[in-house]
Scaffold this motif. Structure first.
Motif, PDB file in Angstrom:
ATOM      1  N   ASP A   1       0.830  -1.207   0.000  1.00 34.39           N
ATOM      2  CA  ASP A   1       0.000   0.000   0.000  1.00 34.39           C
ATOM      3  C   ASP A   1       0.864   1.256   0.000  1.00 34.39           C
ATOM      4  O   ASP A   1       0.527   2.240  -0.661  1.00 34.39           O
ATOM      5  CB  ASP A   1      -0.918  -0.003   1.225  1.00 34.39           C
ATOM      6  N   ARG A   2       1.960   1.236   0.729  1.00 34.11           N
ATOM      7  CA  ARG A   2       2.834   2.420   0.808  1.00 34.11           C
ATOM      8  C   ARG A   2       3.459   2.743  -0.539  1.00 34.11           C
ATOM      9  O   ARG A   2       3.609   3.921  -0.903  1.00 34.11           O
ATOM     10  CB  ARG A   2       3.919   2.149   1.859  1.00 34.11           C
ATOM     11  N   TYR A   3       3.796   1.726  -1.310  1.00 35.73           N
ATOM     12  CA  TYR A   3       4.501   1.933  -2.574  1.00 35.73           C
ATOM     13  C   TYR A   3       3.615   1.685  -3.796  1.00 35.73           C
ATOM     14  O   TYR A   3       4.134   1.530  -4.909  1.00 35.73           O
ATOM     15  CB  TYR A   3       5.734   1.036  -2.642  1.00 35.73           C
ATOM     16  N   ALA A   4       2.308   1.652  -3.615  1.00 31.03           N
ATOM     17  CA  ALA A   4       1.363   1.479  -4.726  1.00 31.03           C
ATOM     18  C   ALA A   4       1.701   0.251  -5.546  1.00 31.03           C
ATOM     19  O   ALA A   4       1.642   0.263  -6.782  1.00 31.03           O
ATOM     20  CB  ALA A   4       1.355   2.731  -5.619  1.00 31.03           C
ATOM     21  N   GLY A   5       2.048  -0.838  -4.856  1.00 28.16           N
ATOM     22  CA  GLY A   5       2.444  -2.054  -5.543  1.00 28.16           C
ATOM     23  C   GLY A   5       1.458  -3.179  -5.319  1.00 28.16           C
ATOM     24  O   GLY A   5       0.355  -2.990  -4.788  1.00 28.16           O
ATOM     25  N   MET A   6       1.861  -4.383  -5.723  1.00 26.06           N
ATOM     26  CA  MET A   6       1.050  -5.575  -5.581  1.00 26.06           C
ATOM     27  C   MET A   6       1.564  -6.414  -4.417  1.00 26.06           C
ATOM     28  O   MET A   6       2.769  -6.507  -4.190  1.00 26.06           O
ATOM     29  CB  MET A   6       1.083  -6.400  -6.871  1.00 26.06           C
ATOM     30  N   LEU A   7       0.619  -7.031  -3.719  1.00 26.88           N
ATOM     31  CA  LEU A   7       0.978  -7.798  -2.530  1.00 26.88           C
ATOM     32  C   LEU A   7       1.947  -8.918  -2.859  1.00 26.88           C
ATOM     33  O   LEU A   7       2.949  -9.113  -2.154  1.00 26.88           O
ATOM     34  CB  LEU A   7      -0.293  -8.364  -1.882  1.00 26.88           C
ATOM     35  N   MET A   8       1.709  -9.668  -3.919  1.00 25.96           N
ATOM     36  CA  MET A   8       2.572 -10.806  -4.225  1.00 25.96           C
ATOM     37  C   MET A   8       3.980 -10.375  -4.609  1.00 25.96           C
ATOM     38  O   MET A   8       4.931 -11.131  -4.404  1.00 25.96           O
ATOM     39  CB  MET A   8       1.950 -11.656  -5.334  1.00 25.96           C
ATOM     40  N   ASP A   9       4.124  -9.183  -5.175  1.00 17.76           N
ATOM     41  CA  ASP A   9       5.473  -8.687  -5.451  1.00 17.76           C
ATOM     42  C   ASP A   9       6.258  -8.502  -4.158  1.00 17.76           C
ATOM     43  O   ASP A   9       7.468  -8.757  -4.110  1.00 17.76           O
ATOM     44  CB  ASP A   9       5.405  -7.370  -6.223  1.00 17.76           C
ATOM     45  N   VAL A  10       5.589  -8.048  -3.114  1.00 22.03           N
ATOM     46  CA  VAL A  10       6.258  -7.867  -1.828  1.00 22.03           C
ATOM     47  C   VAL A  10       6.485  -9.213  -1.152  1.00 22.03           C
ATOM     48  O   VAL A  10       7.540  -9.448  -0.554  1.00 22.03           O
ATOM     49  CB  VAL A  10       5.448  -6.922  -0.921  1.00 22.03           C
ATOM     50  N   VAL A  11       5.512 -10.111  -1.226  1.00 23.85           N
ATOM     51  CA  VAL A  11       5.680 -11.442  -0.633  1.00 23.85           C
ATOM     52  C   VAL A  11       6.858 -12.165  -1.270  1.00 23.85           C
ATOM     53  O   VAL A  11       7.606 -12.893  -0.604  1.00 23.85           O
ATOM     54  CB  VAL A  11       4.382 -12.255  -0.783  1.00 23.85           C
ATOM     55  N   ARG A  12       7.043 -11.968  -2.553  1.00 29.75           N
ATOM     56  CA  ARG A  12       8.172 -12.589  -3.239  1.00 29.75           C
ATOM     57  C   ARG A  12       9.501 -12.102  -2.683  1.00 29.75           C
ATOM     58  O   ARG A  12      10.500 -12.843  -2.671  1.00 29.75           O
ATOM     59  CB  ARG A  12       8.083 -12.296  -4.744  1.00 29.75           C
ATOM     60  N   LEU A  13       9.554 -10.860  -2.214  1.00 27.87           N
ATOM     61  CA  LEU A  13      10.752 -10.341  -1.575  1.00 27.87           C
ATOM     62  C   LEU A  13      10.908 -10.861  -0.152  1.00 27.87           C
ATOM     63  O   LEU A  13      12.025 -11.035   0.327  1.00 27.87           O
ATOM     64  CB  LEU A  13      10.708  -8.808  -1.545  1.00 27.87           C
ATOM     65  N   ALA A  14       9.784 -11.092   0.521  1.00 29.22           N
ATOM     66  CA  ALA A  14       9.817 -11.446   1.940  1.00 29.22           C
ATOM     67  C   ALA A  14      10.108 -12.913   2.177  1.00 29.22           C
ATOM     68  O   ALA A  14      10.795 -13.259   3.157  1.00 29.22           O
ATOM     69  CB  ALA A  14       8.485 -11.066   2.597  1.00 29.22           C
ATOM     70  N   VAL A  15       9.581 -13.796   1.337  1.00 32.30           N
ATOM     71  CA  VAL A  15       9.718 -15.240   1.553  1.00 32.30           C
ATOM     72  C   VAL A  15      10.670 -15.803   0.519  1.00 32.30           C
ATOM     73  O   VAL A  15      10.401 -15.725  -0.686  1.00 32.30           O
ATOM     74  CB  VAL A  15       8.344 -15.934   1.455  1.00 32.30           C
ATOM     75  N   PRO A  16      11.801 -16.378   0.931  1.00 33.04           N
ATOM     76  CA  PRO A  16      12.741 -16.932  -0.050  1.00 33.04           C
ATOM     77  C   PRO A  16      12.182 -18.171  -0.728  1.00 33.04           C
ATOM     78  O   PRO A  16      11.267 -18.828  -0.206  1.00 33.04           O
ATOM     79  CB  PRO A  16      13.974 -17.268   0.803  1.00 33.04           C
ATOM     80  N   PRO A  17      12.685 -18.521  -1.896  1.00 33.89           N
ATOM     81  CA  PRO A  17      12.209 -19.724  -2.588  1.00 33.89           C
ATOM     82  C   PRO A  17      12.424 -20.974  -1.736  1.00 33.89           C
ATOM     83  O   PRO A  17      13.388 -21.077  -0.971  1.00 33.89           O
ATOM     84  CB  PRO A  17      13.054 -19.757  -3.872  1.00 33.89           C
TER      85      PRO A  17
END
Length: 741
Positions: A120-136
């Motif tokens: 919400d802060r960066y006008a982005g998509m949730l899954m884009d942030v989750v991809r940064l937060a949770v490693p493969p």
């Protein structure tokens, strides 16, 4: 499946479909048979949750936070379960989950909440942030960790409170640690002092012979290296029974902090979250943190999302380093992520560095955080003596004043080399990174791709920095001259010149493009160390002197952050030099801009940050205001601006044309098949044609900081509207763009 109501616009809302009331679902004996999931799809209008039916075989595995696979738009896609429910908004039968990938709830509720806040802060998509937060996921590592982990067997380790004399060198430092040890959540902006301790190990960290040193720290008691200070703050937080998260720019900094934590807390496990460690080690550290086996986490920018249990302190050091800004959408900065996390989880926060960024100064002036810095009396003792000679001071040297390294700098280096190492900071790596015509001074460019020419070594022909072609027959397009001259001198050429001036002194080159790469440490013997910014080795006991070259190159850049970044790099190098009481000296050369140069001479990063913030507030520049850059094709940018809902105080600048990206490569040469009956047996190559990128425009949106959240929401809604209508053209939306100029 069905979209569910969230702050994001639903697909049904975008298409004006009527809403439906929740209805119960019979799950054939399954408790809470509806799984609400977020699906990994790249379309903004689908950035919300969907409902799926949980099969009985997955009822005990598909729990909130786990990875699953679902059938979405005719394809199997990755997804995360965020909630289990008994009802749904869907009108017909729900589609079942396809597969439960793992039983581990890798997306914890606190991290999911943080990811939503960052999106919400960066006008982005949730899954884009989750991809940064949770490693493969690394299946083998996951299995090994789960086999060794015994649920409920972990016992909270008791840590004694730290020494009450810790952080005594800083005004407000001991109070900050007392609040941490008492379980409170103070917030501080910390201006670190240079501190030097003997560095164990070899003369060079890349395998050279080990040489013991007799140099001891020459700083007052209580002035410790910054990793030790962070370890003391972590010690105080652990004493209150809470976890600690430390985020630093590079793997090198991670190693320094981990070593300091091991020295102060030898029995406390530390998790390293660094991409350079590889997928297996990184995923193992992530799981250990998730399972509560490690309360201390140290890592680079992605570690800001680490699932630390009961987070008590979030630390970020050198927050002005651009490596802490994520280069992928939605482009969050680790400082902002940790600030959001500290507010949402009630944790303390420490923003530290040798300098003070403008963003950190804003936190101080808004009273979100308190300054923690040393008094001026102590500052004068522990910092080196800094000189920045101007044209008047150098005029007495005669013609030598125009030299890149004037005589006073040679004199400082010669005197310092009698007792220890000397650091030389160079703005650019390589030999001669940029050349120009020797007659008319026109920049030399490649005839094929028009990239800048460079010299890779002495006596070599110019080559292109982009396509790599050798320009052996180059001639200036303006005057026809075939000679070139150096416009900028790199670290390799500088080391070559210094080696000729001091033939009996070893010269070490440190940098990403150097032969030995980045050298981590050097001993206390006399040597010249030539390094690019950020690659300066740590010298045992500190450098005796430092020469900071090419000041104008750093401060004359057109970017808004040029002066602040130059000061950050200078202070980072000067902090490696011994204090004035121990004879440490620093000389800034190359005619830098006067304001950052005087801030370095006075060692006053807080004063510089306050002045810079005041000027930006007057000119309506970030961080005093909230900016968002919208870039794409002209039609796409106009379309997004047309979908933008009205907002009081919104100012739209542009759109204006942006420079097209320079072609660094050429399209591959296609081949033509010979016509029937052609005497040619082989295909004829077609001459390559340069790629012509589609022209783009950029619009800048500016609002008051208090309207920043509303602007981000409107940008997200506009992007979702374009996506739902399948409008052509991609648009890049970046809130708080770092490259504004």
């Amino acid at each position: 499946m069905t979209p569910t109501s969230r702050s994001r616009p639903q697909q049904g809302a975008l298409l004006d479909l009527p809403a439906t009331a929740p209805q119960a679902v019979d799950g054939e004996g399954v408790s809470e048979p509806v799984a609400r999931v977020v699906v990994d799809v790249p379309l903004p209008h689908l950035d919300h949750t969907f409902d799926y039916l949980v099969p009985p075989a997955m009822a005990s595995v598909a729990l909130p936070g786990t990875r699953v696979q679902v059938r979405f738009a005719g394809r199997d896609r990755s997804a995360y379960v965020v909630e289990r429910r008994s009802d749904t908004d869907h009108r017909t039968t729900l589609a079942p989950l396809r597969r439960a990938v793992s039983p581990v709830p890798v997306l914890s509720p606190t991290v999911l909440d943080l990811c939503r806040a960052v999106a919400d802060r960066y006008a982005g998509m949730l899954m884009d942030v989750v991809r940064l937060a949770v490693p493969p996921r690394h299946a083998t590592t996951e299995k090994a960790v789960l086999e060794k982990h015994a649920p409920g067997a972990l016992v909270s380790r008791v840590v004694d409170p730290p020494d009450s004399q810790a952080w005594q060198a800083y005004t407000g430092g001991p109070a900050f640690l007392r609040h941490l040890a008492a379980g409170e959540s103070p917030r501080a902006v910390w201006t670190a002092l240079p501190g030097h301790e003997p560095v164990p190990g070899a003369a060079l960290s890349n395998g050279s012979a080990s040489v013991e040193s007799t140099v001891e720290p020459t700083v007052p008691a209580g002035v410790l290296p910054w990793p030790t200070s962070i370890a003391q703050a972590a010690h105080a937080t652990l004493a209150s029974g809470r976890g600690v998260l430390v985020v630093v720019p590079t793997t090198r900094h991670v190693t320094q902090v981990v070593d300091a934590l091991a020295a102060i807390l030898p029995n406390e496990p530390v998790a390293r979250l660094v991409a350079d460690d590889g997928p297996a080690r990184r995923y193992r550290a992530f799981l250990r943190t998730l399972l509560g086996e490690a309360r201390l986490v140290v890592g680079t920018r992605a570690a800001a999302f680490a699932p630390v249990t009961d987070l008590g302190l979030a630390v970020i050091f050198d927050d002005g380093d651009d490596r802490l800004a994520e280069p992928r959408a939605p482009y969050p900065h680790a400082r902002q992520v940790l600030a959001l996390r500290a507010e949402r989880e009630g944790a303390a926060m420490l923003v530290g560095g040798f300098t003070r960024t403008v963003e950190a100064q804003l936190l101080v002036e808004q009273r979100w955080a308190h300054p923690v810095q040393a008094p001026r009396e102590l500052l004068r003792r522990v910092t080196p003596r800094v000189e920045a000679p101007g044209e008047v001071e150098l005029a007495r040297e005669g013609p030598a004043a125009a030299a890149r390294i004037p005589h006073p700098a040679w004199r400082i280096a010669k005197e310092a080399l009698t007792t220890g190492p000397v650091l030389v900071q160079v703005a650019r790596g390589g030999y001669v990174p940029v050349v120009a015509c020797a007659r008319c001074r026109e920049p030399a460019r490649c005839r094929t791709c028009h990239g800048p020419l460079r010299l890779e070594r002495a006596g070599a022909a110019p080559s292109c920095s982009w396509c790599g072609r050798i320009a052996a027959d180059w001639a200036c397009s303006t005057c026809g001259d075939t000679r070139v001259r150096a416009t900028r001198v790199g670290s390799t050429r500088t080391a070559e010149e210094l080696g000729r001036a001091f033939p009996s002194v070893p010269v070490v080159v440190s940098g990403a493009t150097a032969d030995h790469g980045v050298v981590e440490t050097v001993d206390d013997r006399p040597r010249l160390v030539v390094a690019t910014p950020g690659a300066e080795p740590v010298a045992r006991g500190g450098y005796v002197a430092a020469l900071l070259l090419d000041g104008a190159t750093s401060t004359s850049r057109p970017e808004l952050w040029a002066s602040a970044e130059a000061l950050r790099r200078w202070l980072g190098a000067a902090a490696l030099v011994r204090g004035a009481e121990a004879g440490g000296r620093v000389m800034l050369l190359g005619q830098p801009a006067p304001v950052p140069a005087q801030a370095l001479v006075r060692w006053d990063p807080a004063g510089f940050a306050a002045r810079e913030l005041a000027e930006r507030a007057e000119l309506s520049f970030p961080p005093a205001v909230r900016l968002a850059a919208v870039q794409g094709t002209p039609a796409a940018v106009r379309s997004l601006l047309g979908h933008l809902e009205p907002l009081d105080g919104l100012e739209v600048l542009g759109p204006v044309a942006v420079e097209a990206p320079d072609p660094r490569t050429e399209a591959p040469a296609p081949t033509r098949r010979p016509r029937t009956g052609s005497p040619r047996a082989a295909a004829r190559p077609v001459p390559p044609r340069p790629l012509v990128p589609e022209p783009e425009v950029r619009a800048v949106l500016r609002v008051d900081r208090r309207q920043g959240a509303a602007l981000s929401r409107r940008l997200a809604h506009a992007a979702a509207a374009r996506s739902a209508r399948k409008e052509d053209g991609g648009v890049r939306v970046q809130v708080d763009p770092p490259d504004l100029w």
